[in-house]
Design a protein around this motif. Structure first.
Motif, PDB file in Angstrom:
ATOM      1  N   VAL A  51     -30.348  18.237  86.795  1.00 31.34           N
ATOM      2  CA  VAL A  51     -30.302  17.225  86.516  1.00 31.34           C
ATOM      3  C   VAL A  51     -28.792  16.784  87.053  1.00 31.34           C
ATOM      4  CG1 VAL A  51     -28.238  19.462  85.246  1.00 31.34           C
ATOM      5  CG2 VAL A  51     -29.177  17.143  84.268  1.00 31.34           C
ATOM      6  N   LYS A  52     -28.299  15.612  87.009  1.00 36.08           N
ATOM      7  CA  LYS A  52     -26.911  15.103  87.443  1.00 36.08           C
ATOM      8  C   LYS A  52     -26.496  14.599  86.376  1.00 36.08           C
ATOM      9  CE  LYS A  52     -29.130  14.328  92.165  1.00 36.08           C
ATOM     10  NZ  LYS A  52     -28.275  15.643  92.881  1.00 36.08           N
ATOM     11  N   PHE A  53     -25.392  14.177  86.734  1.00 36.61           N
ATOM     12  CA  PHE A  53     -24.203  13.721  85.773  1.00 36.61           C
ATOM     13  C   PHE A  53     -23.564  12.500  86.714  1.00 36.61           C
ATOM     14  CE2 PHE A  53     -25.388  15.723  82.104  1.00 36.61           C
ATOM     15  CZ  PHE A  53     -25.296  17.756  82.748  1.00 36.61           C
ATOM     16  N   ASP A  54     -23.630  10.939  86.551  1.00 35.42           N
ATOM     17  CA  ASP A  54     -23.233  10.013  87.269  1.00 35.42           C
ATOM     18  C   ASP A  54     -22.612   8.990  85.795  1.00 35.42           C
ATOM     19  OD1 ASP A  54     -24.854   9.039  86.177  1.00 35.42           O
ATOM     20  OD2 ASP A  54     -26.744   8.473  88.311  1.00 35.42           O
ATOM     21  N   SER A  55     -22.720   9.483  85.078  1.00 37.22           N
ATOM     22  CA  SER A  55     -21.605   8.121  84.088  1.00 37.22           C
ATOM     23  C   SER A  55     -21.288   8.924  83.145  1.00 37.22           C
ATOM     24  CB  SER A  55     -22.957   6.904  84.026  1.00 37.22           C
ATOM     25  OG  SER A  55     -23.962   7.745  83.500  1.00 37.22           O
ATOM     26  N   VAL A  56     -20.499   8.051  82.044  1.00 37.51           N
ATOM     27  CA  VAL A  56     -19.936   8.666  81.167  1.00 37.51           C
ATOM     28  C   VAL A  56     -19.946   7.375  80.230  1.00 37.51           C
ATOM     29  CG1 VAL A  56     -17.585   9.256  79.480  1.00 37.51           C
ATOM     30  CG2 VAL A  56     -18.137  10.480  82.117  1.00 37.51           C
ATOM     31  N   ALA A  57     -20.693   7.552  78.959  1.00 32.83           N
ATOM     32  CA  ALA A  57     -19.979   6.557  78.278  1.00 32.83           C
ATOM     33  C   ALA A  57     -18.862   6.114  77.748  1.00 32.83           C
ATOM     34  CB  ALA A  57     -22.185   6.753  76.973  1.00 32.83           C
ATOM     35  N   LEU A  58     -18.651   5.318  77.804  1.00 31.56           N
ATOM     36  CA  LEU A  58     -17.338   4.750  77.166  1.00 31.56           C
ATOM     37  C   LEU A  58     -17.560   3.750  76.134  1.00 31.56           C
ATOM     38  CD1 LEU A  58     -14.331   5.309  80.075  1.00 31.56           C
ATOM     39  CD2 LEU A  58     -15.512   7.297  78.361  1.00 31.56           C
ATOM     40  N   TRP A  59     -16.852   3.352  75.149  1.00 35.88           N
ATOM     41  CA  TRP A  59     -16.662   2.152  74.681  1.00 35.88           C
ATOM     42  C   TRP A  59     -14.976   1.236  74.892  1.00 35.88           C
ATOM     43  CZ3 TRP A  59     -19.641   0.115  71.496  1.00 35.88           C
ATOM     44  CH2 TRP A  59     -20.014  -0.032  70.468  1.00 35.88           C
ATOM     45  N   ILE A  60     -15.177   0.357  75.580  1.00 34.16           N
ATOM     46  CA  ILE A  60     -14.462  -0.025  76.263  1.00 34.16           C
ATOM     47  C   ILE A  60     -14.103  -2.029  75.058  1.00 34.16           C
ATOM     48  CG2 ILE A  60     -13.720  -1.799  78.030  1.00 34.16           C
ATOM     49  CD1 ILE A  60     -16.036  -0.084  80.026  1.00 34.16           C
ATOM     50  N   GLN A  61     -12.802  -2.206  75.096  1.00 35.53           N
ATOM     51  CA  GLN A  61     -12.264  -3.127  74.784  1.00 35.53           C
ATOM     52  C   GLN A  61     -12.143  -4.611  75.333  1.00 35.53           C
ATOM     53  OE1 GLN A  61      -9.127  -2.295  72.198  1.00 35.53           O
ATOM     54  NE2 GLN A  61      -9.945  -0.630  70.780  1.00 35.53           N
ATOM     55  N   ILE A  62     -12.204  -5.306  75.401  1.00 37.24           N
ATOM     56  CA  ILE A  62     -12.374  -6.731  75.973  1.00 37.24           C
ATOM     57  C   ILE A  62     -11.452  -7.418  75.519  1.00 37.24           C
ATOM     58  CG2 ILE A  62     -13.330  -8.132  77.222  1.00 37.24           C
ATOM     59  CD1 ILE A  62     -15.809  -6.977  77.332  1.00 37.24           C
ATOM     60  N   TRP A  63     -10.186  -7.997  75.899  1.00 40.74           N
ATOM     61  CA  TRP A  63      -9.015  -8.787  75.190  1.00 40.74           C
ATOM     62  C   TRP A  63      -8.763  -9.776  75.564  1.00 40.74           C
ATOM     63  CZ3 TRP A  63      -5.393  -6.802  71.016  1.00 40.74           C
ATOM     64  CH2 TRP A  63      -6.008  -5.798  70.307  1.00 40.74           C
ATOM     65  N   GLY A  64      -8.361 -10.662  75.798  1.00 46.10           N
ATOM     66  CA  GLY A  64      -7.531 -12.041  76.351  1.00 46.10           C
ATOM     67  C   GLY A  64      -8.836 -12.747  76.432  1.00 46.10           C
ATOM     68  N   ALA A  65     -10.017 -11.850  76.040  1.00 38.29           N
ATOM     69  CA  ALA A  65     -11.180 -13.639  76.232  1.00 38.29           C
ATOM     70  C   ALA A  65     -10.780 -14.905  75.395  1.00 38.29           C
ATOM     71  CB  ALA A  65     -12.220 -13.576  76.162  1.00 38.29           C
ATOM     72  N   PRO A  66     -11.185 -16.554  75.771  1.00 37.86           N
ATOM     73  CA  PRO A  66     -10.997 -17.458  75.829  1.00 37.86           C
ATOM     74  C   PRO A  66     -11.548 -17.313  73.743  1.00 37.86           C
ATOM     75  CG  PRO A  66     -11.389 -17.368  77.358  1.00 37.86           C
ATOM     76  CD  PRO A  66     -11.907 -16.726  77.397  1.00 37.86           C
ATOM     77  N   PHE A  67     -11.246 -18.386  73.204  1.00 35.37           N
ATOM     78  CA  PHE A  67     -12.129 -18.053  71.555  1.00 35.37           C
ATOM     79  C   PHE A  67     -13.117 -18.323  72.365  1.00 35.37           C
ATOM     80  CE2 PHE A  67      -8.017 -19.714  70.074  1.00 35.37           C
ATOM     81  CZ  PHE A  67      -6.857 -17.907  70.025  1.00 35.37           C
ATOM     82  N   ASP A  68     -13.652 -19.289  72.283  1.00 31.69           N
ATOM     83  CA  ASP A  68     -15.334 -19.601  72.942  1.00 31.69           C
ATOM     84  C   ASP A  68     -15.385 -18.519  73.537  1.00 31.69           C
ATOM     85  OD1 ASP A  68     -13.598 -20.269  75.125  1.00 31.69           O
ATOM     86  OD2 ASP A  68     -15.079 -22.598  75.828  1.00 31.69           O
ATOM     87  N   MET A  69     -15.282 -17.814  74.109  1.00 28.80           N
ATOM     88  CA  MET A  69     -16.490 -16.826  74.793  1.00 28.80           C
ATOM     89  C   MET A  69     -16.295 -15.371  74.139  1.00 28.80           C
ATOM     90  SD  MET A  69     -15.403 -17.385  78.945  1.00 28.80           S
ATOM     91  CE  MET A  69     -15.080 -19.260  79.356  1.00 28.80           C
ATOM     92  N   SER A  70     -15.561 -15.570  72.808  1.00 27.11           N
ATOM     93  CA  SER A  70     -15.444 -13.905  72.143  1.00 27.11           C
ATOM     94  C   SER A  70     -17.249 -13.931  71.066  1.00 27.11           C
ATOM     95  CB  SER A  70     -14.369 -14.313  70.992  1.00 27.11           C
ATOM     96  OG  SER A  70     -13.394 -14.483  71.823  1.00 27.11           O
ATOM     97  N   SER A  71     -18.068 -13.676  72.026  1.00 29.10           N
ATOM     98  CA  SER A  71     -19.249 -13.304  71.530  1.00 29.10           C
ATOM     99  C   SER A  71     -19.570 -12.016  72.054  1.00 29.10           C
ATOM    100  CB  SER A  71     -19.816 -13.943  71.782  1.00 29.10           C
ATOM    101  OG  SER A  71     -20.595 -14.289  73.027  1.00 29.10           O
ATOM    102  N   SER A  72     -21.416 -11.120  71.231  1.00 28.23           N
ATOM    103  CA  SER A  72     -21.415 -10.284  71.749  1.00 28.23           C
ATOM    104  C   SER A  72     -22.259 -10.755  72.579  1.00 28.23           C
ATOM    105  CB  SER A  72     -22.835  -9.071  70.417  1.00 28.23           C
ATOM    106  OG  SER A  72     -21.316  -9.933  69.511  1.00 28.23           O
TER     107      SER A  72
END
Length: 217
Positions: free
Chosen positions: A119-140
């Protein structure tokens, strides 16, 4: 560890009896397969000794599962979490990351053939907030695209169109633990104009900017 075992076997001269493959019937595995179906395997991202009993009790309380999960130590700093309900397993897996004493718990769902050695562990699932994007790029869609450059996208927070505040985008990413966490990055449109966005990691435990890769084995 698994590679060492395989390499060791390759250097050994096996007898005829040792080379025989013992085939296990599906019937003989049925009970254990059913038992493992609702299992997670976990490891704390640390090379330091810790109080394992206290860690288990802390996780049970954090998960509100005093009786709904059975925790078994199956290796050095390696634990098997046996759940009684799919709902609880999914909740624990999706609501992370979890930690004890500021050390993050890496989790993987059980898969057939998984052993304490491979069994290998090579990553951790994290919620990442993305701040400062232009208004026309604020989408899922944009959040998912940015997240894909940081690791494997696990989920994207979808905001309602009429929501009062939309200060940042949020994406859940399985971030490789062998790489430093990024503080931000540039995004740009087809017109060549670029903007810097900041990354903020939610519920971030003691996850060093430069991770000791020896903790992955």
């Amino acid at each position: 560890m698994a590679d060492e075992v395989i390499n060791g076997l390759e250097n050994m001269r096996l007898t005829t009896e040792e080379e025989e493959v013992i085939t296990i019937s599906d019937e003989g595995r049925k009970e254990e397969i059913e038992s493992c179906a609702l299992n997670l395997v976990g490891k704390f991202l640390t090379c330091k000794p810790f109080n394992k009993r206290a860690a288990q009790n802390t996780l049970r309380r954090a998960w509100s599962l005093e009786e709904g999960v059975h925790i078994i130590e199956v290796g050095s700093n390696l634990f098997q979490f046996k759940f009684s309900r799919e709902f609880d397993l999914d909740r624990v897996l999706n609501k992370g990351p979890w930690s004890f004493d500021n050390q993050v718990l890496m989790l993987r769902r059980w898969q057939p053939g998984m052993t304490a050695a491979n069994v290998k562990f090579d990553s951790v699932a994290l919620w990442i907030q993305i701040w400062g994007a232009p208004f026309d790029m604020s989408s899922s869609e944009v959040a998912a695209e940015i997240g894909s450059r940081l690791g494997e996208v696990v989920g994207v927070e979808k905001r309602k169109v009429r929501e009062g505040q939309n200060l940042f985008m949020c994406v859940k990413v399985a971030v490789p633990i062998s790489k430093p966490l990024r503080r931000g990055g540039f995004i740009g449109g087809s017109n060549g104009q670029r903007s810097w966005v900041n990354y903020k990691y939610e519920r971030l435990p003691l996850f060093a900017i430069f991770v000791d890769s020896s903790a992955t084995t």
